[in-house]
Design an enzyme around this catalytic site. Structure first.
Site, PDB file in Angstrom:
ATOM      1  N   LYS A  84       3.977   4.363  -2.178  1.00 19.17           N
ATOM      2  CA  LYS A  84       5.067   5.183  -1.629  1.00 19.17           C
ATOM      3  C   LYS A  84       5.520   6.298  -2.563  1.00 19.17           C
ATOM      4  CE  LYS A  84       6.836   2.440   2.068  1.00 19.17           C
ATOM      5  NZ  LYS A  84       6.270   1.060   1.897  1.00 19.17           N
ATOM      6  N   GLU A 106      15.799   6.435   4.411  1.00 18.97           N
ATOM      7  CA  GLU A 106      15.944   5.157   5.093  1.00 18.97           C
ATOM      8  C   GLU A 106      15.018   4.174   4.384  1.00 18.97           C
ATOM      9  OE1 GLU A 106      13.670   7.354   6.033  1.00 18.97           O
ATOM     10  OE2 GLU A 106      11.946   6.006   6.027  1.00 18.97           O
ATOM     11  N   SER A 373      -2.408  -1.406  -1.089  1.00 18.17           N
ATOM     12  CA  SER A 373      -1.298  -0.448  -1.084  1.00 18.17           C
ATOM     13  C   SER A 373      -0.185  -0.806  -2.064  1.00 18.17           C
ATOM     14  CB  SER A 373      -0.729  -0.332   0.331  1.00 18.17           C
ATOM     15  OG  SER A 373      -0.393  -1.606   0.845  1.00 18.17           O
TER      16      SER A 373
END
Ligand SMILES: *Cc1c(COP(=O)(O)O)cnc(C)c1O
Length: 394
Positions: A84, A106, A373
């Site tokens: 991310k 968010e 990930s």
């Protein structure tokens, strides 16, 4: 720049959001064509995130399965422990370029909130994160992390008090404060230009992996496999191989307790077309269009929609989308711990589980590239609880 993906995507927002979206679109168009912007992005990815991330051959696991070689793209080794941060660095750089001083975001499981709070600290910007009140309870270590990094966390009690409600609140904040505020969206969802922008920032995953695979194995992988929540790590991986028709692209959705149970988060396999958070996409909804509460053992895959480009790749058949349920993901989590000494995120364990299914059916020289990930430190308590509840129900 892409704003539509076949019948998906677009900008289905209130009139008041059109001006900030147009401003963002223009700013991003100019930034992506500016070599100085790209150079600074790459420099931070190298010196702060620790890129490039390696490809690891999962030798013991592959030999145990007796088929294809499983290769892991190690996004778990990034600073903050997942993919991310690639995206939040890109968006924070863009915010600074646009003269916005405040970041909002968010978050569901809290990973995107932590990645945004991290870059806010790095760039010296105030940061406020919207998080469903239920998620604030479930993910308290990440709430602590965000606060430690200086971010303010708002617990959202509207609706089902989870991710989709947090995203609605963040959009509301943005409308009211768009003069000085930049909304950092965490995945390839939302209105244009977010799906394209987030994909571009995450494409570093696929571009690196393609080159690394060619260097190390002299050829491209047969399949590139990634889990799909909103779809950003998968889009980032796919971006490197989308023009290589011989490379099969496989997205893996969260099957929770099984598609038939209704308790899952498989928006493409189990949803219908609709509008959520400003884009036309595949959605988990009731017959009359109410959003259904999703479920997965993995909080990061727990989103009722999915990025519009994935819906398009599914429509055209360029990518296929499978479903892995909780039990299979937990088994894959255990396998990677025991065979390779790597504790994967539960999200990534879904992609790994798909590779574990496919590997034995393929020849030994086949290559399955799995996007790992994120790392699983955040999930250990969830895994323990999951196993405890299973052993009690036996
Ligand atoms: C958030 C998260 C995901 C899901 O988000 P995508 O946008 O689908 O990539 C997957 N893996 C990890 C480790 C995450 O933190």
């Amino acid at each position: 720049m892409n704003t539509h993906y076949g019948r998906f995507g677009g900008q289905y927002v209130a009139e008041t959001l059109m001006a900030p979206l147009k401003e963002l679109e223009a700013a991003y168009e100019s930034a992506r064509n500016d070599s100085a912007f790209r150079r600074e992005f790459e420099e931070i990815l190298r010196d702060y995130v620790g890129r490039e991330s390696p490809i690891t051959y999962a030798r013991r696991l592959s030999e145990h399965l007796g088929g294809a070689k499983i290769l892991l793209k190690r996004e778990d080794l990034n600073h903050t422990g997942a993919h991310k941060v690639n995206n939040t660095i890109g968006q924070a750089l863009l915010a600074r370029r646009m003269g916005k001083r405040r970041l909002i975001a968010e978050t569901g499981a809290g990973m995107h909130g932590v990645a945004t709070a991290t870059v806010a600290a790095l760039f010296g910007m105030p940061c406020e994160v919207y998080m469903g009140a239920i998620d604030v309870e479930r993910q308290s270590p990440n709430v602590e992390r965000m606060r430690m990094l200086g971010a303010k966390v708002h617990a959202v009690t509207e609706g089902s008090a989870t991710l989709k409600d947090a995203m609605n609140e963040a959009l509301r904040d943005w409308v009211a404060n768009c003069d000085d505020t930049f909304y950092v969206i965490g995945t390839v969802a939302g209105p244009a230009p977010y799906p394209q922008m987030v994909r571009d920032f995450q494409s570093v995953i696929g571009v690196e992996a393609r080159r690394q695979c060619l260097e190390k194995y002299g050829r491209l992988p047969d399949e590139a496999i990634a889990c799909v929540g909103g779809g950003s790590n998968a889009m980032g991986l796919f971006a490197g191989f989308i023009d290589d028709p011989a490379v099969k692209l496989v997205g893996v959705e969260a099957g929770g307790k099984g598609l038939a149970s209704g308790e899952h988060a498989a928006s493409i396999n189990g949803g219908r077309i609709g509008v959520l958070h400003g884009a036309k996409t595949m959605l988990l909804q009731t017959g009359d269009g109410n959003i259904i509460d999703t479920y997965s053992v993995s909080a990061g895959l727990d989103y009722p929609g999915v990025g519009p480009e994935h819906c398009y790749l599914h429509d055209t058949g360029r990518a296929e989308y499978s479903v892995i349920n909780d039990d299979e993901a937990i088994a894959a989590f255990d396998a990677l711990c025991r065979f390779e000494g790597i504790i994967p995120a539960l999200e990534s364990s879904h992609a790994l589980a798909e590779a574990i299914k496919r590997a034995p059916t393929l020849p030994k020289d086949a290559l399955l590239l799995v996007n790992l990930s994120g790392r699983g430190d955040k999930d250990m308590e969830n895994v323990r609880r999951y196993k405890e509840s299973k052993s009690q129900s036996l």
